[in-house]
Design a protein around this motif. Structure first.
Motif, PDB file in Angstrom:
ATOM      1  N   ASN A  15       0.806  -1.215   0.000  1.00 18.56           N
ATOM      2  CA  ASN A  15       0.000   0.000   0.000  1.00 18.56           C
ATOM      3  C   ASN A  15       0.843   1.272   0.000  1.00 18.56           C
ATOM      4  OD1 ASN A  15      -2.255  -1.649   0.251  1.00 18.56           O
ATOM      5  ND2 ASN A  15      -2.329  -1.435   2.457  1.00 18.56           N
ATOM      6  N   MET A  16       2.129   1.162   0.176  1.00 19.42           N
ATOM      7  CA  MET A  16       2.961   2.335   0.389  1.00 19.42           C
ATOM      8  C   MET A  16       2.940   3.317  -0.784  1.00 19.42           C
ATOM      9  SD  MET A  16       3.799   2.032   3.444  1.00 19.42           S
ATOM     10  CE  MET A  16       5.125   3.120   3.845  1.00 19.42           C
ATOM     11  N   GLU A  17       2.958   2.830  -2.008  1.00 24.43           N
ATOM     12  CA  GLU A  17       2.938   3.728  -3.168  1.00 24.43           C
ATOM     13  C   GLU A  17       1.643   4.531  -3.209  1.00 24.43           C
ATOM     14  OE1 GLU A  17       4.453   5.828  -6.087  1.00 24.43           O
ATOM     15  OE2 GLU A  17       5.580   4.159  -5.248  1.00 24.43           O
ATOM     16  N   SER A  18       0.521   3.891  -2.926  1.00 25.82           N
ATOM     17  CA  SER A  18      -0.767   4.591  -2.903  1.00 25.82           C
ATOM     18  C   SER A  18      -0.810   5.621  -1.774  1.00 25.82           C
ATOM     19  CB  SER A  18      -1.916   3.610  -2.726  1.00 25.82           C
ATOM     20  OG  SER A  18      -1.979   2.735  -3.812  1.00 25.82           O
ATOM     21  N   ILE A  19      -0.267   5.245  -0.644  1.00 25.39           N
ATOM     22  CA  ILE A  19      -0.239   6.143   0.506  1.00 25.39           C
ATOM     23  C   ILE A  19       0.637   7.357   0.209  1.00 25.39           C
ATOM     24  CG2 ILE A  19       0.513   6.358   2.911  1.00 25.39           C
ATOM     25  CD1 ILE A  19      -0.321   3.295   3.102  1.00 25.39           C
ATOM     26  N   LEU A  20       1.790   7.106  -0.389  1.00 26.72           N
ATOM     27  CA  LEU A  20       2.679   8.200  -0.759  1.00 26.72           C
ATOM     28  C   LEU A  20       1.988   9.146  -1.736  1.00 26.72           C
ATOM     29  CD1 LEU A  20       5.411   9.590  -0.643  1.00 26.72           C
ATOM     30  CD2 LEU A  20       6.192   8.029  -2.440  1.00 26.72           C
ATOM     31  N   GLN A  21       1.298   8.592  -2.698  1.00 24.63           N
ATOM     32  CA  GLN A  21       0.578   9.409  -3.680  1.00 24.63           C
ATOM     33  C   GLN A  21      -0.493  10.264  -2.994  1.00 24.63           C
ATOM     34  OE1 GLN A  21      -1.626   7.223  -6.680  1.00 24.63           O
ATOM     35  NE2 GLN A  21      -1.173   8.810  -8.182  1.00 24.63           N
ATOM     36  N   LEU A  22      -1.203   9.698  -2.049  1.00 25.08           N
ATOM     37  CA  LEU A  22      -2.224  10.436  -1.311  1.00 25.08           C
ATOM     38  C   LEU A  22      -1.604  11.592  -0.533  1.00 25.08           C
ATOM     39  CD1 LEU A  22      -5.129  10.741  -0.164  1.00 25.08           C
ATOM     40  CD2 LEU A  22      -4.428   9.138   1.619  1.00 25.08           C
ATOM     41  N   TYR A  23      -0.532  11.322   0.185  1.00 27.74           N
ATOM     42  CA  TYR A  23       0.134  12.370   0.952  1.00 27.74           C
ATOM     43  C   TYR A  23       0.666  13.473   0.042  1.00 27.74           C
ATOM     44  CZ  TYR A  23       0.080  10.304   5.591  1.00 27.74           C
ATOM     45  OH  TYR A  23      -0.305   9.848   6.821  1.00 27.74           O
ATOM     46  N   GLN A  24       1.266  13.072  -1.095  1.00 28.20           N
ATOM     47  CA  GLN A  24       1.819  14.061  -2.010  1.00 28.20           C
ATOM     48  C   GLN A  24       0.715  14.925  -2.604  1.00 28.20           C
ATOM     49  OE1 GLN A  24       5.337  14.426  -2.545  1.00 28.20           O
ATOM     50  NE2 GLN A  24       4.443  16.374  -3.125  1.00 28.20           N
ATOM     51  N   TYR A  39       0.744  21.154  10.662  1.00 25.21           N
ATOM     52  CA  TYR A  39       0.198  19.954  10.032  1.00 25.21           C
ATOM     53  C   TYR A  39       0.859  19.709   8.679  1.00 25.21           C
ATOM     54  CZ  TYR A  39      -3.099  16.433   8.478  1.00 25.21           C
ATOM     55  OH  TYR A  39      -3.661  15.278   8.029  1.00 25.21           O
ATOM     56  N   VAL A  40       1.059  20.780   7.910  1.00 23.05           N
ATOM     57  CA  VAL A  40       1.716  20.646   6.609  1.00 23.05           C
ATOM     58  C   VAL A  40       3.159  20.175   6.815  1.00 23.05           C
ATOM     59  CG1 VAL A  40       2.445  21.880   4.531  1.00 23.05           C
ATOM     60  CG2 VAL A  40       0.201  22.359   5.522  1.00 23.05           C
ATOM     61  N   GLN A  41       3.808  20.653   7.827  1.00 26.03           N
ATOM     62  CA  GLN A  41       5.159  20.192   8.140  1.00 26.03           C
ATOM     63  C   GLN A  41       5.168  18.707   8.497  1.00 26.03           C
ATOM     64  OE1 GLN A  41       6.625  22.843  11.158  1.00 26.03           O
ATOM     65  NE2 GLN A  41       6.631  24.596   9.765  1.00 26.03           N
ATOM     66  N   GLU A  42       4.144  18.262   9.202  1.00 32.79           N
ATOM     67  CA  GLU A  42       4.038  16.832   9.530  1.00 32.79           C
ATOM     68  C   GLU A  42       3.832  16.000   8.275  1.00 32.79           C
ATOM     69  OE1 GLU A  42       1.648  15.404  12.749  1.00 32.79           O
ATOM     70  OE2 GLU A  42       1.782  17.348  13.752  1.00 32.79           O
ATOM     71  N   ILE A  43       3.046  16.517   7.345  1.00 31.13           N
ATOM     72  CA  ILE A  43       2.834  15.801   6.087  1.00 31.13           C
ATOM     73  C   ILE A  43       4.164  15.641   5.357  1.00 31.13           C
ATOM     74  CG2 ILE A  43       1.767  15.910   3.792  1.00 31.13           C
ATOM     75  CD1 ILE A  43      -0.639  17.307   5.159  1.00 31.13           C
ATOM     76  N   ARG A  44       4.959  16.706   5.306  1.00 27.48           N
ATOM     77  CA  ARG A  44       6.280  16.623   4.668  1.00 27.48           C
ATOM     78  C   ARG A  44       7.157  15.573   5.363  1.00 27.48           C
ATOM     79  NH1 ARG A  44       5.837  22.396   4.260  1.00 27.48           N
ATOM     80  NH2 ARG A  44       5.524  22.916   2.079  1.00 27.48           N
ATOM     81  N   ALA A  45       7.145  15.581   6.677  1.00 31.58           N
ATOM     82  CA  ALA A  45       7.942  14.611   7.432  1.00 31.58           C
ATOM     83  C   ALA A  45       7.456  13.188   7.172  1.00 31.58           C
ATOM     84  CB  ALA A  45       7.897  14.933   8.922  1.00 31.58           C
ATOM     85  N   ASP A  46       6.142  13.016   7.096  1.00 34.37           N
ATOM     86  CA  ASP A  46       5.583  11.689   6.828  1.00 34.37           C
ATOM     87  C   ASP A  46       5.971  11.210   5.438  1.00 34.37           C
ATOM     88  OD1 ASP A  46       4.446  11.561   9.325  1.00 34.37           O
ATOM     89  OD2 ASP A  46       2.432  12.115   8.649  1.00 34.37           O
ATOM     90  N   ILE A  47       5.962  12.120   4.472  1.00 31.75           N
ATOM     91  CA  ILE A  47       6.378  11.751   3.114  1.00 31.75           C
ATOM     92  C   ILE A  47       7.815  11.249   3.135  1.00 31.75           C
ATOM     93  CG2 ILE A  47       6.958  12.699   0.840  1.00 31.75           C
ATOM     94  CD1 ILE A  47       4.390  14.438   1.087  1.00 31.75           C
ATOM     95  N   ALA A  48       8.677  11.944   3.852  1.00 34.17           N
ATOM     96  CA  ALA A  48      10.067  11.519   3.966  1.00 34.17           C
ATOM     97  C   ALA A  48      10.177  10.138   4.606  1.00 34.17           C
ATOM     98  CB  ALA A  48      10.878  12.545   4.750  1.00 34.17           C
ATOM     99  N   ARG A  49       9.389   9.897   5.662  1.00 33.49           N
ATOM    100  CA  ARG A  49       9.407   8.579   6.332  1.00 33.49           C
ATOM    101  C   ARG A  49       8.907   7.478   5.408  1.00 33.49           C
ATOM    102  NH1 ARG A  49       7.444  10.875  11.938  1.00 33.49           N
ATOM    103  NH2 ARG A  49       6.668  12.231  10.494  1.00 33.49           N
ATOM    104  N   ILE A  50       7.833   7.764   4.682  1.00 33.57           N
ATOM    105  CA  ILE A  50       7.277   6.758   3.754  1.00 33.57           C
ATOM    106  C   ILE A  50       8.312   6.418   2.693  1.00 33.57           C
ATOM    107  CG2 ILE A  50       5.517   6.335   2.011  1.00 33.57           C
ATOM    108  CD1 ILE A  50       3.648   8.135   3.779  1.00 33.57           C
TER     109      ILE A  50
END
Length: 56
Positions: A15-24, A39-50
């Motif tokens: 599911n990671m590719e789909s999740i990454l696409q959603l976050y992006q 929150y936007v900063q957290e999204i950026r951090a989550d993208i990096a983790r994914i």
């Protein structure tokens, strides 16, 4: 504030590719609106983790 990444238990490798696409997509929308907050900063951090998880 908790990001979706930390709350969602459905993060399986397939599911990671789909999740990454959603976050992006979310990040792109916030950026197009010129919106910036914690929150936007957290999204950026989550993208990096994914991406790090995907790179393995």
């Amino acid at each position: 504030m908790h990001s979706l990444f930390r709350m969602d238990k459905q993060f399986l490798p397939e599911n990671m590719e789909s999740i990454l696409q959603l976050y992006q997509t979310c990040l792109n929308e916030f950026e197009s609106l010129g919106y910036e907050d914690g929150y936007v900063q957290e999204i950026r951090a989550d993208i990096a983790r994914i991406k790090a998880i995907m790179e393995g």
